[in-house]
Design a protein around this motif. Structure first.
Motif, PDB file in Angstrom:
ATOM      1  N   ILE A  40       0.806  -1.153   0.154  1.00  0.00           N
ATOM      2  CA  ILE A  40      -0.036  -0.218   0.069  1.00  0.00           C
ATOM      3  C   ILE A  40       0.922   1.350   0.081  1.00  0.00           C
ATOM      4  N   LEU A  41       1.874   1.212   0.986  1.00  0.00           N
ATOM      5  CA  LEU A  41       2.790   2.478   0.872  1.00  0.00           C
ATOM      6  C   LEU A  41       3.437   2.847  -0.120  1.00  0.00           C
ATOM      7  N   SER A  42       3.726   1.744  -1.041  1.00  0.00           N
ATOM      8  CA  SER A  42       4.583   1.866  -2.305  1.00  0.00           C
ATOM      9  C   SER A  42       3.746   2.659  -3.176  1.00  0.00           C
ATOM     10  N   ALA A  43       2.583   2.724  -3.173  1.00  0.00           N
ATOM     11  CA  ALA A  43       1.724   3.720  -4.066  1.00  0.00           C
ATOM     12  C   ALA A  43       1.671   5.179  -3.849  1.00  0.00           C
ATOM     13  N   PHE A  44       2.190   5.277  -2.458  1.00  0.00           N
ATOM     14  CA  PHE A  44       2.047   6.927  -2.243  1.00  0.00           C
ATOM     15  C   PHE A  44       3.610   7.619  -1.931  1.00  0.00           C
ATOM     16  N   HIS A  45       3.858   8.745  -2.297  1.00  0.00           N
ATOM     17  CA  HIS A  45       4.752   9.365  -1.869  1.00  0.00           C
ATOM     18  C   HIS A  45       4.446   9.801  -0.224  1.00  0.00           C
ATOM     19  N   PRO A  46       5.749   9.609   0.493  1.00  0.00           N
ATOM     20  CA  PRO A  46       5.814   9.867   2.037  1.00  0.00           C
ATOM     21  C   PRO A  46       4.726  11.043   2.465  1.00  0.00           C
ATOM     22  N   ASP A  47       4.871  12.129   1.586  1.00  0.00           N
ATOM     23  CA  ASP A  47       4.287  13.545   2.011  1.00  0.00           C
ATOM     24  C   ASP A  47       2.747  13.432   1.377  1.00  0.00           C
ATOM     25  N   CYS A  48       2.256  12.508   1.107  1.00  0.00           N
ATOM     26  CA  CYS A  48       1.088  12.669   0.325  1.00  0.00           C
ATOM     27  C   CYS A  48      -0.033  13.011   1.474  1.00  0.00           C
ATOM     28  N   LEU A  49      -1.113  13.623   1.079  1.00  0.00           N
ATOM     29  CA  LEU A  49      -2.333  13.626   1.877  1.00  0.00           C
ATOM     30  C   LEU A  49      -3.596  12.931   1.254  1.00  0.00           C
ATOM     31  N   ASP A  50      -3.983  12.373   2.124  1.00  0.00           N
ATOM     32  CA  ASP A  50      -4.906  11.441   1.599  1.00  0.00           C
ATOM     33  C   ASP A  50      -6.382  11.648   2.203  1.00  0.00           C
ATOM     34  N   GLU A  51      -7.252  11.996   1.663  1.00  0.00           N
ATOM     35  CA  GLU A  51      -8.704  12.400   1.874  1.00  0.00           C
ATOM     36  C   GLU A  51      -9.626  11.258   1.638  1.00  0.00           C
ATOM     37  N   HIS A  52      -9.715  10.320   2.441  1.00  0.00           N
ATOM     38  CA  HIS A  52     -10.511   9.189   2.236  1.00  0.00           C
ATOM     39  C   HIS A  52     -11.730   9.067   2.866  1.00  0.00           C
ATOM     40  N   GLY A  53     -12.944   9.640   2.596  1.00  0.00           N
ATOM     41  CA  GLY A  53     -13.947   9.868   3.300  1.00  0.00           C
ATOM     42  C   GLY A  53     -13.741  10.642   4.868  1.00  0.00           C
ATOM     43  N   LYS A  54     -14.191   9.728   5.841  1.00  0.00           N
ATOM     44  CA  LYS A  54     -14.033  10.559   7.175  1.00  0.00           C
ATOM     45  C   LYS A  54     -12.445  10.543   7.559  1.00  0.00           C
ATOM     46  N   PHE A  55     -11.617   9.849   6.771  1.00  0.00           N
ATOM     47  CA  PHE A  55     -10.186   9.844   7.341  1.00  0.00           C
ATOM     48  C   PHE A  55      -9.748  10.806   6.364  1.00  0.00           C
ATOM     49  N   VAL A  56      -8.747  11.824   7.099  1.00  0.00           N
ATOM     50  CA  VAL A  56      -7.853  12.757   6.334  1.00  0.00           C
ATOM     51  C   VAL A  56      -6.311  12.576   6.998  1.00  0.00           C
ATOM     52  N   GLY A  57      -5.400  12.244   6.360  1.00  0.00           N
ATOM     53  CA  GLY A  57      -4.082  12.142   6.811  1.00  0.00           C
ATOM     54  C   GLY A  57      -2.940  11.679   5.845  1.00  0.00           C
ATOM     55  N   THR A  58      -1.880  10.933   6.608  1.00  0.00           N
ATOM     56  CA  THR A  58      -0.802  10.863   5.896  1.00  0.00           C
ATOM     57  C   THR A  58      -1.095   9.307   5.321  1.00  0.00           C
ATOM     58  N   PRO A  59      -0.068   8.878   4.506  1.00  0.00           N
ATOM     59  CA  PRO A  59      -0.169   7.393   4.093  1.00  0.00           C
ATOM     60  C   PRO A  59       0.087   6.386   5.229  1.00  0.00           C
ATOM     61  N   GLU A  60       0.816   6.619   6.016  1.00  0.00           N
ATOM     62  CA  GLU A  60       1.200   5.688   7.030  1.00  0.00           C
ATOM     63  C   GLU A  60       0.127   5.787   8.023  1.00  0.00           C
ATOM     64  N   GLU A  61      -0.701   6.931   8.294  1.00  0.00           N
ATOM     65  CA  GLU A  61      -1.695   6.860   9.102  1.00  0.00           C
ATOM     66  C   GLU A  61      -3.207   6.178   8.334  1.00  0.00           C
ATOM     67  N   PHE A  62      -3.052   6.355   7.039  1.00  0.00           N
ATOM     68  CA  PHE A  62      -4.128   5.724   6.185  1.00  0.00           C
ATOM     69  C   PHE A  62      -4.052   4.119   6.478  1.00  0.00           C
ATOM     70  N   VAL A  63      -2.782   3.981   6.167  1.00  0.00           N
ATOM     71  CA  VAL A  63      -2.677   2.373   6.327  1.00  0.00           C
ATOM     72  C   VAL A  63      -3.228   1.847   7.762  1.00  0.00           C
ATOM     73  N   GLU A  64      -2.908   2.255   8.638  1.00  0.00           N
ATOM     74  CA  GLU A  64      -3.233   1.922   9.956  1.00  0.00           C
ATOM     75  C   GLU A  64      -4.928   1.905  10.216  1.00  0.00           C
ATOM     76  N   TRP A  65      -5.363   3.092   9.753  1.00  0.00           N
ATOM     77  CA  TRP A  65      -6.844   3.204   9.830  1.00  0.00           C
ATOM     78  C   TRP A  65      -7.673   2.144   8.947  1.00  0.00           C
ATOM     79  N   ALA A  66      -6.952   2.245   7.652  1.00  0.00           N
ATOM     80  CA  ALA A  66      -7.938   1.329   6.851  1.00  0.00           C
ATOM     81  C   ALA A  66      -7.671  -0.089   6.980  1.00  0.00           C
ATOM     82  N   LEU A  67      -6.566  -0.568   7.308  1.00  0.00           N
ATOM     83  CA  LEU A  67      -6.113  -2.024   7.640  1.00  0.00           C
ATOM     84  C   LEU A  67      -7.150  -2.376   9.145  1.00  0.00           C
ATOM     85  N   GLY A  68      -7.078  -1.425   9.822  1.00  0.00           N
ATOM     86  CA  GLY A  68      -7.834  -1.800  11.306  1.00  0.00           C
ATOM     87  C   GLY A  68      -9.422  -1.602  10.953  1.00  0.00           C
TER      88      GLY A  68
END
Length: 158
Positions: A40-68
């Protein structure tokens, strides 16, 4: 004066960039479906901002949220990529990619089905195309029954 036809080399380079962008999004989906953090992280630049519905954050934060979220709610899932538009200007590209997903739920109804669009800005850095900014728009989700017994979709207008 009409512009000159791109050379074969330019056409091939553009096709290669488009394929690398498509592969980036495929890596993302494959990583989510397999609970593969590194993929998953290989698809993002580390400084990416991901707005994924109710989640907004970095790729690292997104992975934790999404997999959880997926791990708690679903036994398995598949994300499928559909129609895609890509506009490339140098080392920056803008894409809109339709997706559908199906999830086998741990509780309640056996399946969840939904669809939407990934609206991405991708950047080619050090020769690699990755997502630099993403907005995920959910356009619809599983059909529900109304009081009259007629199926009607839950829709988002974004």
């Amino acid at each position: 004066m009409a512009s000159a036809e791109p050379s074969l080399e330019q056409k091939v380079a553009e096709l290669w960039d488009r394929e690398q962008i498509r592969q980036c999004l495929v890596r993302y989906c494959r990583g989510v479906d397999r609970f593969d953090r590194a993929l998953i992280l290989s698809a993002f630049h580390p400084d990416c901002l991901d707005e994924h519905g109710k989640f907004v954050g970095t790729p690292e934060e997104f992975v934790e949220w999404a997999l959880g979220q997926h791990g708690a709610a679903h036994l398995s899932h598949q994300h499928c990529l559909l129609n895609q538009t890509v506009e490339i200007e140098g080392d920056t590209a803008h894409s809109e990619t339709y997706f559908m997903f199906v999830c086998m739920n741990r509780k309640g109804k056996p399946l969840t089905l939904g669809g939407g669009r990934y609206v991405d800005r991708l950047e080619k850095r050090e020769g690699a195309w990755r997502i630099a900014a993403r907005v995920t728009l959910r356009d619809w989700s599983m059909m529900v029954r109304t009081a009259l017994g007629i199926a009607s979709p839950k829709r988002s207008r974004n």
